[in-house]
Write a protein that holds these residues in place. Sequence first.
Motif, PDB file in Angstrom:
ATOM      1  N   PRO B  49     -11.754 -24.887  11.451  1.00  0.00           N
ATOM      2  CA  PRO B  49     -10.573 -25.442  10.792  1.00  0.00           C
ATOM      3  C   PRO B  49     -10.863 -26.788  10.125  1.00  0.00           C
ATOM      4  CG  PRO B  49     -10.308 -25.468  13.190  1.00  0.00           C
ATOM      5  CD  PRO B  49     -11.654 -24.884  12.913  1.00  0.00           C
ATOM      6  N   ASN B  50     -11.868 -27.510  10.628  1.00  0.00           N
ATOM      7  CA  ASN B  50     -11.999 -28.845  10.049  1.00  0.00           C
ATOM      8  C   ASN B  50     -13.058 -28.924   8.967  1.00  0.00           C
ATOM      9  OD1 ASN B  50     -14.168 -30.711  10.513  1.00  0.00           O
ATOM     10  ND2 ASN B  50     -13.572 -30.954  12.656  1.00  0.00           N
ATOM     11  N   LYS B  51     -12.779 -29.788   8.001  1.00  0.00           N
ATOM     12  CA  LYS B  51     -13.525 -29.838   6.746  1.00  0.00           C
ATOM     13  C   LYS B  51     -15.029 -30.073   6.920  1.00  0.00           C
ATOM     14  CE  LYS B  51     -12.924 -29.812   2.180  1.00  0.00           C
ATOM     15  NZ  LYS B  51     -12.220 -28.763   1.447  1.00  0.00           N
ATOM     16  N   GLU B  52     -15.395 -31.011   7.818  1.00  0.00           N
ATOM     17  CA  GLU B  52     -16.836 -31.316   7.978  1.00  0.00           C
ATOM     18  C   GLU B  52     -17.594 -30.069   8.451  1.00  0.00           C
ATOM     19  OE1 GLU B  52     -15.033 -34.609   9.723  1.00  0.00           O
ATOM     20  OE2 GLU B  52     -14.695 -34.283   7.584  1.00  0.00           O
ATOM     21  N   ASP B  53     -16.990 -29.386   9.429  1.00  0.00           N
ATOM     22  CA  ASP B  53     -17.646 -28.183   9.959  1.00  0.00           C
ATOM     23  C   ASP B  53     -17.798 -27.126   8.867  1.00  0.00           C
ATOM     24  OD1 ASP B  53     -17.850 -29.319  12.405  1.00  0.00           O
ATOM     25  OD2 ASP B  53     -16.044 -28.371  13.220  1.00  0.00           O
ATOM     26  N   GLN B  54     -16.757 -27.014   8.033  1.00  0.00           N
ATOM     27  CA  GLN B  54     -16.820 -26.034   6.944  1.00  0.00           C
ATOM     28  C   GLN B  54     -17.968 -26.352   5.991  1.00  0.00           C
ATOM     29  OE1 GLN B  54     -13.014 -25.945   4.978  1.00  0.00           O
ATOM     30  NE2 GLN B  54     -12.063 -24.712   6.589  1.00  0.00           N
ATOM     31  N   ILE B  55     -18.080 -27.652   5.635  1.00  0.00           N
ATOM     32  CA  ILE B  55     -19.144 -28.059   4.713  1.00  0.00           C
ATOM     33  C   ILE B  55     -20.514 -27.758   5.315  1.00  0.00           C
ATOM     34  CG2 ILE B  55     -20.243 -30.057   3.605  1.00  0.00           C
ATOM     35  CD1 ILE B  55     -17.421 -31.192   3.206  1.00  0.00           C
ATOM     36  N   ALA B  56     -20.668 -28.095   6.596  1.00  0.00           N
ATOM     37  CA  ALA B  56     -21.947 -27.850   7.259  1.00  0.00           C
ATOM     38  C   ALA B  56     -22.275 -26.359   7.252  1.00  0.00           C
ATOM     39  CB  ALA B  56     -21.905 -28.381   8.688  1.00  0.00           C
ATOM     40  N   ALA B  57     -21.255 -25.525   7.536  1.00  0.00           N
ATOM     41  CA  ALA B  57     -21.478 -24.079   7.582  1.00  0.00           C
ATOM     42  C   ALA B  57     -21.856 -23.546   6.207  1.00  0.00           C
ATOM     43  CB  ALA B  57     -20.218 -23.369   8.095  1.00  0.00           C
ATOM     44  N   LEU B  58     -21.137 -23.978   5.180  1.00  0.00           N
ATOM     45  CA  LEU B  58     -21.445 -23.505   3.826  1.00  0.00           C
ATOM     46  C   LEU B  58     -22.864 -23.886   3.449  1.00  0.00           C
ATOM     47  CD1 LEU B  58     -18.166 -24.302   1.843  1.00  0.00           C
ATOM     48  CD2 LEU B  58     -19.042 -22.063   2.472  1.00  0.00           C
ATOM     49  N   LYS B  59     -23.258 -25.111   3.784  1.00  0.00           N
ATOM     50  CA  LYS B  59     -24.595 -25.557   3.402  1.00  0.00           C
ATOM     51  C   LYS B  59     -25.672 -24.750   4.122  1.00  0.00           C
ATOM     52  CE  LYS B  59     -25.265 -30.136   2.828  1.00  0.00           C
ATOM     53  NZ  LYS B  59     -24.986 -31.568   3.111  1.00  0.00           N
ATOM     54  N   ARG B  60     -25.430 -24.456   5.420  1.00  0.00           N
ATOM     55  CA  ARG B  60     -26.503 -23.732   6.111  1.00  0.00           C
ATOM     56  C   ARG B  60     -26.600 -22.288   5.636  1.00  0.00           C
ATOM     57  NH1 ARG B  60     -23.516 -24.814  10.630  1.00  0.00           N
ATOM     58  NH2 ARG B  60     -22.114 -23.144  11.236  1.00  0.00           N
ATOM     59  N   ALA B  81     -21.556 -13.035  15.026  1.00  0.00           N
ATOM     60  CA  ALA B  81     -21.455 -13.245  16.476  1.00  0.00           C
ATOM     61  C   ALA B  81     -21.935 -14.642  16.855  1.00  0.00           C
ATOM     62  CB  ALA B  81     -22.276 -12.177  17.208  1.00  0.00           C
ATOM     63  N   MET B  82     -23.031 -15.072  16.239  1.00  0.00           N
ATOM     64  CA  MET B  82     -23.576 -16.389  16.564  1.00  0.00           C
ATOM     65  C   MET B  82     -22.655 -17.513  16.093  1.00  0.00           C
ATOM     66  SD  MET B  82     -27.607 -15.870  15.710  1.00  0.00           S
ATOM     67  CE  MET B  82     -28.250 -17.332  16.524  1.00  0.00           C
ATOM     68  N   GLU B  83     -22.118 -17.358  14.886  1.00  0.00           N
ATOM     69  CA  GLU B  83     -21.199 -18.374  14.367  1.00  0.00           C
ATOM     70  C   GLU B  83     -19.963 -18.470  15.246  1.00  0.00           C
ATOM     71  OE1 GLU B  83     -21.264 -20.660  12.165  1.00  0.00           O
ATOM     72  OE2 GLU B  83     -23.014 -20.201  10.950  1.00  0.00           O
ATOM     73  N   GLU B  84     -19.505 -17.318  15.743  1.00  0.00           N
ATOM     74  CA  GLU B  84     -18.323 -17.301  16.594  1.00  0.00           C
ATOM     75  C   GLU B  84     -18.587 -18.067  17.887  1.00  0.00           C
ATOM     76  OE1 GLU B  84     -15.846 -13.528  16.894  1.00  0.00           O
ATOM     77  OE2 GLU B  84     -16.612 -13.732  18.919  1.00  0.00           O
ATOM     78  N   GLU B  85     -19.759 -17.813  18.498  1.00  0.00           N
ATOM     79  CA  GLU B  85     -20.143 -18.536  19.720  1.00  0.00           C
ATOM     80  C   GLU B  85     -20.196 -20.028  19.454  1.00  0.00           C
ATOM     81  OE1 GLU B  85     -20.689 -17.297  22.839  1.00  0.00           O
ATOM     82  OE2 GLU B  85     -19.861 -15.473  21.920  1.00  0.00           O
ATOM     83  N   ARG B  86     -20.829 -20.368  18.324  1.00  0.00           N
ATOM     84  CA  ARG B  86     -20.997 -21.771  17.971  1.00  0.00           C
ATOM     85  C   ARG B  86     -19.650 -22.461  17.796  1.00  0.00           C
ATOM     86  NH1 ARG B  86     -25.041 -24.719  14.037  1.00  0.00           N
ATOM     87  NH2 ARG B  86     -23.766 -26.462  13.378  1.00  0.00           N
ATOM     88  N   ALA B  87     -18.721 -21.776  17.101  1.00  0.00           N
ATOM     89  CA  ALA B  87     -17.397 -22.361  16.878  1.00  0.00           C
ATOM     90  C   ALA B  87     -16.685 -22.590  18.198  1.00  0.00           C
ATOM     91  CB  ALA B  87     -16.582 -21.440  15.983  1.00  0.00           C
ATOM     92  N   ILE B  92     -25.569 -23.538  19.681  1.00  0.00           N
ATOM     93  CA  ILE B  92     -26.436 -22.799  18.749  1.00  0.00           C
ATOM     94  C   ILE B  92     -26.608 -23.682  17.519  1.00  0.00           C
ATOM     95  CG2 ILE B  92     -26.624 -20.751  17.286  1.00  0.00           C
ATOM     96  CD1 ILE B  92     -24.843 -19.316  19.337  1.00  0.00           C
ATOM     97  N   ASP B  93     -27.842 -24.058  17.206  1.00  0.00           N
ATOM     98  CA  ASP B  93     -28.010 -24.972  16.065  1.00  0.00           C
ATOM     99  C   ASP B  93     -28.362 -24.217  14.782  1.00  0.00           C
ATOM    100  OD1 ASP B  93     -30.535 -24.213  16.615  1.00  0.00           O
ATOM    101  OD2 ASP B  93     -31.331 -26.213  17.067  1.00  0.00           O
ATOM    102  N   ASP B  94     -28.428 -24.971  13.693  1.00  0.00           N
ATOM    103  CA  ASP B  94     -28.714 -24.381  12.377  1.00  0.00           C
ATOM    104  C   ASP B  94     -30.024 -23.608  12.389  1.00  0.00           C
ATOM    105  OD1 ASP B  94     -26.537 -25.840  11.806  1.00  0.00           O
ATOM    106  OD2 ASP B  94     -27.438 -27.044  10.209  1.00  0.00           O
ATOM    107  N   VAL B  95     -31.010 -24.180  13.094  1.00  0.00           N
ATOM    108  CA  VAL B  95     -32.339 -23.562  13.114  1.00  0.00           C
ATOM    109  C   VAL B  95     -32.270 -22.168  13.734  1.00  0.00           C
ATOM    110  CG1 VAL B  95     -34.720 -23.814  13.883  1.00  0.00           C
ATOM    111  CG2 VAL B  95     -33.392 -25.834  13.265  1.00  0.00           C
ATOM    112  N   ALA B  96     -31.491 -22.043  14.829  1.00  0.00           N
ATOM    113  CA  ALA B  96     -31.376 -20.747  15.489  1.00  0.00           C
ATOM    114  C   ALA B  96     -30.770 -19.710  14.553  1.00  0.00           C
ATOM    115  CB  ALA B  96     -30.533 -20.871  16.752  1.00  0.00           C
ATOM    116  N   ILE B  97     -29.716 -20.108  13.845  1.00  0.00           N
ATOM    117  CA  ILE B  97     -29.053 -19.154  12.947  1.00  0.00           C
ATOM    118  C   ILE B  97     -29.976 -18.758  11.800  1.00  0.00           C
ATOM    119  CG2 ILE B  97     -27.156 -18.902  11.284  1.00  0.00           C
ATOM    120  CD1 ILE B  97     -25.419 -20.463  13.274  1.00  0.00           C
TER     121      ILE B  97
END
Lengths: 269, 303
Positions: B49-60, B81-87, B92-97
Amino acid sequence: MNIITVLLIVIVAFLAGMEGILDEFQFHQPLVACTLIGLVSGHLTEGIMLAGNLQLMALGWANVGAAVAPDAALASVASAIIMVLGLDGATASESVISTSIAVAVPLSVAGLFLTMICRTLAIPIVHIMDGGAEKGSFKTIEIWQYIAIAMQGARIAIPAAILCFVPSDVVTAALQAMPAWLSDGMTVGGGMVAAVGYAMVINMMATKETWPFFALGFTVACIQELTLIGLGVIGVALALIYLTLKESGGSAGSASNTGDPLGDILNDY
Amino acid sequence: MAEKIVLSKKDRMAVCWRHQFLQGSWNYERMQNGGWCYSIIPAIKKLYPNKEDQIAALKRHMEFYNTHPYVSSPVMGVTLAMEEERANGAPIDDVAIQGVKVGMMGPLAGVGDPAFWFTMRPILGALGASFAMSGNILGPILFFVLWNVIRYGFMWYTQEFGYKVGTSITQDLSGGLLGKITQGASILGMFVIGALVQRWVSITLTPVVSTVANDEVNIIDFSTFDGSGESLRDILVQYDGGKSLYDTRSTTLQDNLNSLTPGLLAVCLTLFICWLLKKNVSPIVIIIGLFIVGIIGVLCNFM
């Protein structure tokens, strides 16, 4: 051609261009593209026949890794339009179809260059999408994705539209000016060209284990009564049998000496 | 503790639908990255829901990505599934995904290419073409409908499969199943290609090897023809009985080759092209070369 026909052909061409890159719905395959152009231009039967012949040539055309295959989208759309122009100019349908098949090949090369240009132009597009991601703008990413797809559609739609406005008597004249040795030679060459597609497929899949199946397919196909569906069924059955036997062969080997009762009896003697 | 955010079936269907446009922005730099990011947007909107997280997700998800467009679906399922766990707070970091995406895309592309481009499309295409060549509309319809039903079914169910088993899918697929599917597809593919080479690569050599005079009794006697239907029928009966129309019987080079095995030249040509392709000769060059051979063949009267 009237304006509605042209418009419909351009729409079909646009779909084919999109699919040339997406490779999902298969609008770019000759079987679909030529049939649709035949349908909207009122030459459905000839369109389907051209579709079948071109599809055979294009069976093995696929983009794999770095290898670039001839472009089916421009080949099928443009040669179908040429066929329609020839038919409208009242050239005999058989000779029009065979010459349309022949022109499809140089067209597929031209389409290839257009694809490469589009794929390069897509680089600045993803940079704009990067910018969108930076700002968290979903809209930017979505819109530029659509623009990129539309660009691929235009890749085929624009040449198709231009081709539609070539007067049909010009195409007819060009078709009739073609000497017999050239069109006959093209037909003979066309009969061999299908081998290129098959060879691409073979190089992709051939291993020591699969070569015998190629030989089987080749020899079994001499039985003319077998339809393609029948051959497909035999192929599936062979694959299943081979995989099952391979598995049980592997486990039987490890189950050691009792696996061979006759051998045991002989050993007892 | 906050309630767990989950992706509903509707979200997953939205992702699956968008995933069809994966290759739309295919580019030489990061290949399918734009399309991937576009596909996963509904999930990002729901999970973060929050903007920073969205930006980070889009970038990765704008990172390099490239695989076969259909087998990308299980990768998408696992990523969801991984993004859901992370949220929901899992570490789970960017590298794992990115690691899972890159780790799966290679082997899966190795299955997708032979299974779809080199087995299913030649088979369905050849089936459709065999109807279409006689002008039968059933051919194109059969090809289009079957292809799309199989394709979308595959995409949806493998995405769901990936989503359910999450990260364990990579282990699952490397445990033999993947290899078996690839091998089964290659066997079927090779078998069918062998058949298609025999049926549809046509080379006909026209030179006449020998001309033998037909035996008198084997030639249709045209002298009885007087223009009436009855005498015509008589001639046709003789023809039907296997009698020859001509005084001489000629054997072409092709007839001799066919008695070895029909399609021998076709298979030789195909294997020769295989070899050329392995030597990195461009398929386009080969195609143009074949047309030139055809023209020369007609000009010199040997094809």
